[in-house]
Enzyme design. Sequence first.
Site, PDB file in Angstrom:
ATOM      1  NE  ARG A   1      -4.435  -1.256   1.882  1.00 33.06           N
ATOM      2  CZ  ARG A   1      -5.566  -0.972   2.523  1.00 33.06           C
ATOM      3  NH1 ARG A   1      -5.559  -0.055   3.471  1.00 33.06           N
ATOM      4  NH2 ARG A   1      -6.685  -1.586   2.220  1.00 33.06           N
TER       5      ARG A   1
ATOM      6  CE  LYS B   1       1.369  22.709  -7.400  1.00 29.52           C
ATOM      7  NZ  LYS B   1       1.171  22.725  -5.929  1.00 29.52           N
TER       8      LYS B   1
ATOM      9  NE  ARG C   1     -22.986  12.511 -40.311  1.00 31.20           N
ATOM     10  CZ  ARG C   1     -24.053  12.423 -41.101  1.00 31.20           C
ATOM     11  NH1 ARG C   1     -24.008  12.936 -42.316  1.00 31.20           N
ATOM     12  NH2 ARG C   1     -25.154  11.824 -40.692  1.00 31.20           N
TER      13      ARG C   1
ATOM     14  CG  HIS D   1     -39.138  13.181 -34.363  1.00 38.68           C
ATOM     15  ND1 HIS D   1     -37.902  13.438 -34.914  1.00 38.68           N
ATOM     16  CD2 HIS D   1     -40.031  13.313 -35.379  1.00 38.68           C
ATOM     17  CE1 HIS D   1     -38.042  13.723 -36.204  1.00 38.68           C
ATOM     18  NE2 HIS D   1     -39.327  13.634 -36.513  1.00 38.68           N
TER      19      HIS D   1
ATOM     20  NE  ARG E   1     -53.653  14.158 -18.423  1.00 37.82           N
ATOM     21  CZ  ARG E   1     -52.453  13.653 -18.662  1.00 37.82           C
ATOM     22  NH1 ARG E   1     -52.326  12.612 -19.465  1.00 37.82           N
ATOM     23  NH2 ARG E   1     -51.392  14.186 -18.118  1.00 37.82           N
TER      24      ARG E   1
END
Length: 512
Positions: free
Chosen positions: A63, A137, A214, A276, A436
């Site tokens: 580690r 950095k 594109r 669509h 609706r």
Amino acid sequence: MGRLALLSVSDKTGIIDLAQQLVKEFDFELISSGGTAKILKEAGLTVTKVSEYTGSPEILGGRVKTLHPRIHGGILGRRNVPQDGEEMEANHIRPIDLVVVNLYPFEQTIANPNVTVAEAIEQIDIGGPTLLRASAKNFAHVTVLSNPKYYETYLQELQKNNGESSLSFRQKMAGETFGLTHAYDGAITNYFASLSDDLPSRFTVSGTEFQSLRYGENPHQSATWYQTGTQASGWAAATQLQGKELSYNNLVDLEAARRIIAEFDPNKPAVAILKHTNPCGVALGNTLANAYEKAFNADSISAFGGIVVLNQPLDGDTAKLLTNTFLECIVTPGCSEEAQQILNTKSKVRVLILPNLNSGPSQTVKVIAGGLLVQDSDDVVDTVDSWKIVTEKQPIPEQLAELLFAWKVTKHVKSNAIVVTKNLTTLGIGAGQMNRVGSVKIALEQAGETVKGGYLASDGFFPFDDSVRTAAAAGIEAIVQPGGSLKDKDSIAAANELGLVMVLTGIRHFLH
């Protein structure tokens, strides 16, 4: 004394070739650790192990190995700051000119659905991101390579610039590296967030460029397709058998198609045709060809130039039907050789194989000015068991099955959404209207004379009884809607008066 390069990679792709050229052509000395040092030595290269260079052993099972002043001082030291040079010399720190590091495969590990938290944690890299961030950095003096795809470009830089990399290249690599560490930390953040039922206080979205498109929705909009995660999944993992390159709008429609077909049991042939992002024809059939014919005939005009998605592998009979009209895309979990040969006669149609049509995201994200909107995906599995029958007339099982079919389709129609069906086939769809009543009229008008004996689903409640009366006058015999209006009783009373079945689901599926 040559220049120092630190090589410590999880992904060993190309590392031996890179190391060999660094040593032979550009007089680098190599520092490395763990498995990287082992394979470089096996390739006949001279390598100084990190523990030998620092004088500190690897500890805690590996580690801790690169977290040392001789390493990070060599990376962060500024060559143009005299004090940095004096301190480096006093502490026997040599400058490190090149850092080649990639990270433990955290995302690949958590892609396994059976991975434990303990296993995931062991794949959280600590030293790697620290080395990468330090190198990025100090790009003014250090080159950092965090992806094998840049190895050859770096070598070309050295050849062009007398053994040095250009400042512009180092700056570009710094940006790439900070993008990598950002995505890596984001993956860890999102993994821990997935262990909780709550959305996190910080939400991270990152992706790697998968394909330049594109243009976007319109030719004046630039667009790029980004892949999330390190392993291709979803549409990035789909196989395109034929056809033109996918466009932005294709991909948006394809995802809408995937979502709707995922509603249906793959053991029962189902086909959806979209335009669509809205379905224009959806049907279940005895065979795939039968399901397609039903879906196509539901709205053959709108089907022209549409997206067709099938929940079963494409066969020859269905393929023959598909060649009878112009289609943009066909999506299927598989394709027989016969079907592929038939579709070859329509070379411009895009044919995609996506074996797992259920592989959707767990959250949806929308961008607004100054922020993001994040929500859990609407992946509720609807069943009739939780529905409430509110009319005197009770539905028989066949009617409930038809209502469930209509309800599943409605979930994927833009609000305000109305879907009219019969014989497990859509007859009319009213989508995206401002009220609706307008959606009801559009759906009924589209259904025409076939509406008699049909079924109607609404994604939202009816605030007044007018839509119920309009539906009944057209010949609708059963309605499914979420309920929840203060005037539910008026709609229920109208349904009872007119002899309709009405069920309330108790859940809504708005799609904005």
